[in-house]
Write an enzyme that holds these catalytic residues in place. Structure first.
Site, PDB file in Angstrom:
ATOM      1  N   ALA A  66       0.847  -1.185   0.000  1.00 20.67           N
ATOM      2  CA  ALA A  66       0.000   0.000   0.000  1.00 20.67           C
ATOM      3  C   ALA A  66       0.887   1.241   0.000  1.00 20.67           C
ATOM      4  O   ALA A  66       2.065   1.180   0.362  1.00 20.67           O
ATOM      5  CB  ALA A  66      -0.916  -0.003   1.215  1.00 20.67           C
ATOM      6  N   GLY A 112      -0.490  -5.042   0.967  1.00 17.33           N
ATOM      7  CA  GLY A 112      -1.725  -4.958   0.198  1.00 17.33           C
ATOM      8  C   GLY A 112      -1.648  -5.666  -1.136  1.00 17.33           C
ATOM      9  O   GLY A 112      -2.670  -6.112  -1.671  1.00 17.33           O
ATOM     10  N   GLU A 115      -2.320  -9.241  -0.350  1.00 17.35           N
ATOM     11  CA  GLU A 115      -3.734  -9.323   0.021  1.00 17.35           C
ATOM     12  C   GLU A 115      -4.630  -9.284  -1.216  1.00 17.35           C
ATOM     13  O   GLU A 115      -5.652  -9.975  -1.281  1.00 17.35           O
ATOM     14  CB  GLU A 115      -4.079  -8.189   0.988  1.00 17.35           C
ATOM     15  CG  GLU A 115      -3.469  -8.405   2.370  1.00 17.35           C
ATOM     16  CD  GLU A 115      -3.647  -7.217   3.298  1.00 17.35           C
ATOM     17  OE1 GLU A 115      -4.173  -7.422   4.412  1.00 17.35           O
ATOM     18  OE2 GLU A 115      -3.263  -6.088   2.917  1.00 17.35           O
ATOM     19  N   GLU A 135       3.627  -5.878   7.481  1.00 14.83           N
ATOM     20  CA  GLU A 135       3.013  -4.734   8.168  1.00 14.83           C
ATOM     21  C   GLU A 135       3.492  -4.538   9.603  1.00 14.83           C
ATOM     22  O   GLU A 135       3.613  -3.396  10.076  1.00 14.83           O
ATOM     23  CB  GLU A 135       1.480  -4.880   8.153  1.00 14.83           C
ATOM     24  CG  GLU A 135       0.822  -4.562   6.818  1.00 14.83           C
ATOM     25  CD  GLU A 135       0.761  -5.748   5.870  1.00 14.83           C
ATOM     26  OE1 GLU A 135       0.030  -5.669   4.878  1.00 14.83           O
ATOM     27  OE2 GLU A 135       1.451  -6.763   6.131  1.00 14.83           O
TER      28      GLU A 135
END
Length: 260
Positions: A66, A112, A115, A135
């Site tokens: 992200a 992300g 994910e 993360e």
């Protein structure tokens, strides 16, 4: 539609979405998430699109994570809203899409990015791919479904290790633990994705849509997956695809399914 952060191509029933932010290693910012949602929604509604392939531009990254600069200053409330909106708009949306989605993971798929690959219906990877959820090294946890989908795919213990160490695994290890289905060279990654898409397209896409719904039901709290399977199985009997498939079988010919 014109997009700033993604590219969309269509050919012979297969649509390819390429996340195109190479200078940012295809990192997901809010604008890219919104564009991806719009693209998936439009392609899912397109009768001519049978399968969607998702990949990243260049050879370095599928999606490197992200865009941290967008949320580094967020409050507790803002952080919760970020995760909730992202899951609804993209990650849960892709998982429950009726059109099959293949993630072709080229290079880094981190945070992300992993994910998003896990939200796809299945994954293939280039042999230079690196995957992980780093993360906790930033003082936060995966917020786009990573703590849920990773254990579903690789098991609780492996997921705990990957998330707690914030480490990356290579493509071969990802295949061994069930995170990806196939590993190939970077040059053969998209051709393999197209080959798999072509195999999918030979079958009833109406039935596949029901299968996606039934499989996903097994992982939803408070939902009985067996009951969903029974319902979707029964629904198939009222479709033109069922009539064509069974007739073709009895006539010893290949089925020519009506459509999406």
């Amino acid at each position: 539609m014109n997009y700033e952060n993604i590219l969309v191509q269509q050919e012979n029933g297969i649509a390819t979405i390429t996340i195109n932010r190479p200078k940012k290693l295809n990192a997901l910012n809010r604008a890219t998430i919104e564009e991806l949602h719009d693209a998936f929604e439009a392609l899912n509604a397109n009768e001519n699109v049978k399968v969607i392939i998702l990949t990243g531009s260049g050879e370095k990254a599928f999606v490197a994570g992200a865009d941290i600069s967008e949320f580094a200053h967020f409050s507790v409330e803002n952080g919760g809203k970020l995760a909730a909106k992202g899951q609804e708009l993209l990650f849960d949306f892709v998982q429950n899409l009726g059109t099959p989605v293949i993630a072709a993971v080229n290079g880094f798929a981190l945070g992300g990015g992993l994910e998003l690959a896990m939200a796809s219906h299945f994954r293939i990877a280039s042999d230079n791919a690196k995957m992980g959820l780093p993360e906790v090294s930033l003082g936060v946890i995966p917020g786009y479904g990573g703590t849920q989908r990773l254990p579903q795919l690789v098991g609780k213990g492996k997921a705990m290790e990957m998330i707690m160490t914030a480490g990356m695994i290579g493509a071969e290890e990802a295949q061994q633990c069930g995170l990806v289905n196939h590993v190939t060279t970077p040059e053969e990654l998209l051709p393999l994705a197209h080959k798999l898409a072509s195999k999918i397209m030979r079958n009833s896409l109406v039935a596949i849509r029901g299968a996606i719904k039934a499989i996903n039901a097994n992982f939803e709290d408070g939902v009985n997956g067996y009951e969903t399977e029974i319902e979707e199985f029964g629904n198939c009997f009222g479709t033109e695809d069922f009539k064509e498939g069974t007739t073709a079988f009895l006539e010893k010919r290949k089925a020519d399914f009506p459509g999406k």
